[in-house]
Design a protein around this motif. Structure first.
Motif, PDB file in Angstrom:
ATOM      1  N   UNK A 185      34.123 -54.589  -7.067  1.00  0.00           N
ATOM      2  CA  UNK A 185      33.217 -55.512  -6.376  1.00  0.00           C
ATOM      3  C   UNK A 185      31.838 -54.859  -6.308  1.00  0.00           C
ATOM      4  N   UNK A 186      30.783 -55.521  -6.793  1.00  0.00           N
ATOM      5  CA  UNK A 186      29.446 -54.931  -6.720  1.00  0.00           C
ATOM      6  C   UNK A 186      29.098 -54.494  -5.301  1.00  0.00           C
ATOM      7  N   UNK A 187      28.440 -53.332  -5.192  1.00  0.00           N
ATOM      8  CA  UNK A 187      28.165 -52.745  -3.879  1.00  0.00           C
ATOM      9  C   UNK A 187      27.430 -53.716  -2.957  1.00  0.00           C
ATOM     10  N   UNK A 188      26.462 -54.440  -3.493  1.00  0.00           N
ATOM     11  CA  UNK A 188      25.701 -55.367  -2.655  1.00  0.00           C
ATOM     12  C   UNK A 188      26.609 -56.430  -2.040  1.00  0.00           C
ATOM     13  N   UNK A 189      27.564 -56.916  -2.854  1.00  0.00           N
ATOM     14  CA  UNK A 189      28.496 -57.921  -2.344  1.00  0.00           C
ATOM     15  C   UNK A 189      29.443 -57.310  -1.316  1.00  0.00           C
ATOM     16  N   UNK A 190      29.908 -56.106  -1.601  1.00  0.00           N
ATOM     17  CA  UNK A 190      30.796 -55.437  -0.634  1.00  0.00           C
ATOM     18  C   UNK A 190      30.113 -55.291   0.715  1.00  0.00           C
ATOM     19  N   UNK A 191      28.903 -54.794   0.699  1.00  0.00           N
ATOM     20  CA  UNK A 191      28.185 -54.577   1.956  1.00  0.00           C
ATOM     21  C   UNK A 191      27.914 -55.904   2.665  1.00  0.00           C
ATOM     22  N   UNK A 192      27.545 -56.918   1.913  1.00  0.00           N
ATOM     23  CA  UNK A 192      27.283 -58.231   2.512  1.00  0.00           C
ATOM     24  C   UNK A 192      28.535 -58.814   3.150  1.00  0.00           C
ATOM     25  N   UNK A 193      29.688 -58.472   2.609  1.00  0.00           N
ATOM     26  CA  UNK A 193      30.959 -58.975   3.137  1.00  0.00           C
ATOM     27  C   UNK A 193      31.515 -58.111   4.267  1.00  0.00           C
TER      28      UNK A 193
END
Length: 379
Positions: A343-351
Motif C-alpha cells: 500500500x503506498x505510504x501516503x495512502x497508508x498514512x491517510x487511512x
C-alpha cells in the motif's frame, strides 16, 4: 446441533471402506474410470478430491452455508470472486484492509477494467454515496486488518441488495466461531483458512462459503478452470485444525482481552486498536454481530519513532516477529513494512496506518507470559 459439537464433526464421516474416524488423505492425482466419464464421482483431483470434498462440506457447515469451496490460498479465493466481474464493473471496498487484497485489486485487476472505490465502510453513508449503476460488489473486512474497524454487515447487506450487488465479507479475523456473515445477509464469505481455521501455521489455504447454488456453480467452474486448488494433505491439515477451532478461539479471546487491557494501561502506549473496548468506535456493532472480540489487535507507542517500534519488534522473546496470524503461537508484525508494504505510504498514512503501528496475533500461550514478554520489550 450446538456450535461446538458441529465444529468437531463438520464435514467428517467415518470412511465407508475402513471405518476410519478421520477423513483419509486421498493422495492421488487421478481416478480409474470403468468407461469414459463413468467413475465414482472423481476423475481428476483439480476438479475434485474426496479429502477436499470433506473439507468443503466442513467450510459450508462452519458458516451455516450450503456450499463451500477450497482454494490454494486466501488470495486465490479472492481472485476467484473477482472473476465473477467484467470490465466496467465497480467494486466498493474498505480503505483499511489487508495489503495483499489491496495489491490484488489495485495492481492486477484494475488493469482489466474493474474500478475499485475505497471508502470508510464503517459509515453506511459513505458506501451509499459511492454506489453507482455499475456497482457490482461490496467487499468488506470486519474487523479490518490491521486497525480492527467494524462494519455493520446487516446494513451492508441491505445496501447491496438494493443496488443489485454482491456482498462479500472477509471473515478471517473473526473466524466462523465469532461471526457468521451469511446469517447477516452476505452473499459470499471469504477466509484465509491459513489463519484460524488451520490454526497451526503449517498450511496455506483459502475458503469461500455461500448459499446460492448459482454462485457456487460459477465459482466452482472458476476453481476448476483456473486450478488454484489445495492438495489433499493440506485439506487434511485444515480438517484437523478445524476440530479444535472452538477451544482455540476461546483461549485467543481470553488472552486477547488480557493483553489488550495491559497495553491500554501501559504508560508508554498511546493507542490500542481492539474492538472489545467499550469506547472503541465499533464496539456496539461488534457486540451485535460477534460473539466475542478475538485475539487480534494493533498498537502504537507514545514515542512514534521507527526506532522505538523496532526495539519492541525485535525485543520480544516468546512472541515471534513474523507474517500471518491466527496460529496457536503469538506473533508480532510491522504492517508498514510487512503485510501492508504494497500500500503506498501516503495512502497508508491517510487511512490511519502509521509507520510505527504494530500488530499482534495473540496465541494460546499463558497470558501472563505474553504480558511479561511485552513488558520487557516495551520497557
Amino acid at each position: 446441533m450446538n456450535r461446538d459439537t458441529k465444529i468437531i464433526h463438520a464435514g467428517v464421516e467415518p470412511d465407508p471402506s475402513t471405518g476410519a474416524i478421520m477423513t483419509p488423505i486421498f493422495q492421488s492425482s487421478t481416478f480409474v474410470q470403468s468407461a469414459p466419464n463413468e467413475h465414482k464421482g472423481y476423475d481428476y483431483s483439480r476438479a475434485g478430491n474426496p479429502t477436499r470434498t470433506a473439507l468443503e462440506k466442513a467450510f459450508a457447515e462452519l458458516e451455516n452455508g450450503k456450499y463451500g469451496l477450497a482454494f490454494s490460498s486466501g488470495v486465490a479465493a479472492t481472485d476467484a470472486v473477482l472473476r465473477l466481474l467484467k470490465p466496467g464493473d465497480e467494486v466498493i471496498a474498505a480503505k483499511d484492509m489487508y495489503g495483499g487484497t489491496y495489491r490484488l485489486f489495485a495492481t492486477l485487476w484494475a488493469d482489466f477494467g474493474i474500478k475499485f472505490i475505497y471508502v470508510d465502510t464503517t459509515d453506511v453513508a459513505n458506501v451509499e454515496k459511492a454506489l453507482t449503476p455499475n456497482t457490482r460488489m461490496l467487499w468488506v473486512e470486519t474487523p479490518t486488518n490491521p486497525l480492527m474497524k467494524i462494519t455493520d454487515i446487516e446494513a451492508m447487506a441491505a445496501l447491496s441488495q438494493k443496488a443489485g450487488a454482491l456482498l462479500v465479507v472477509d471473515n478471517t479475523f473473526a473466524s466462523p466461531y465469532l461471526q457468521n456473515p451469511l446469517d447477516l445477509g452476505a452473499d459470499i464469505v471469504m477466509h484465509s483458512a491459513t489463519k484460524y481455521l488451520g490454526g497451526h501455521s503449517d498450511v496455506i489455504m483459502g475458503a469461500l462459503m455461500m448459499n446460492s447454488q448459482e454462485l457456487r456453480d460459477k465459482l466452482y467452474y472458476i476453481q476448476k478452470s483456473s486450478g488454484a486448488v489445495p492438495g489433499p494433505f493440506d485439506c487434511f491439515l485444515v480438517l484437523r485444525g478445524i476440530k479444535t477451532l472452538h477451544v482455540r478461539m476461546q483461549r485467543h479471546c481470553e488472552n486477547g482481552r488480557k493483553v489488550a487491557q495491559f497495553l491500554k494501561a501501559h504508560p508508554k502506549v498511546k493507542n490500542v486498536y481492539w474492538c472489545g473496548f467499550e469506547d472503541s468506535p465499533g464496539y456496539q456493532i461488534a457486540r451485535k454481530q460477534m460473539r466475542d472480540f478475538g485475539g487480534m489487535m494493533s498498537f502504537e507507542l507514545k514515542d512514534a519513532s521507527i526506532e522505538a517500534a523496532l526495539k519492541v519488534l525485535k525485543g520480544t522473546k516468546i512472541i515471534a516477529l513474523a507474517e500471518s496470524l491466527g496460529g496457536v503461537e503469538s506473533l508480532i508484525n510491522h504492517p508498514a513494512s510487512m503485510t501492508h508494504a504494497s500500500v503506498p505510504r501516503e495512502e497508508r498514512l491517510a487511512n490511519g496506518l502509521s509507520d510505527s503501528l504494530m500488530r499482534l496475533s495473540i496465541g494460546i500461550e499463558d497470558a501472563e507470559d505474553l504480558i511479561a514478554d511485552l513488558q520487557q520489550a516495551i520497557g
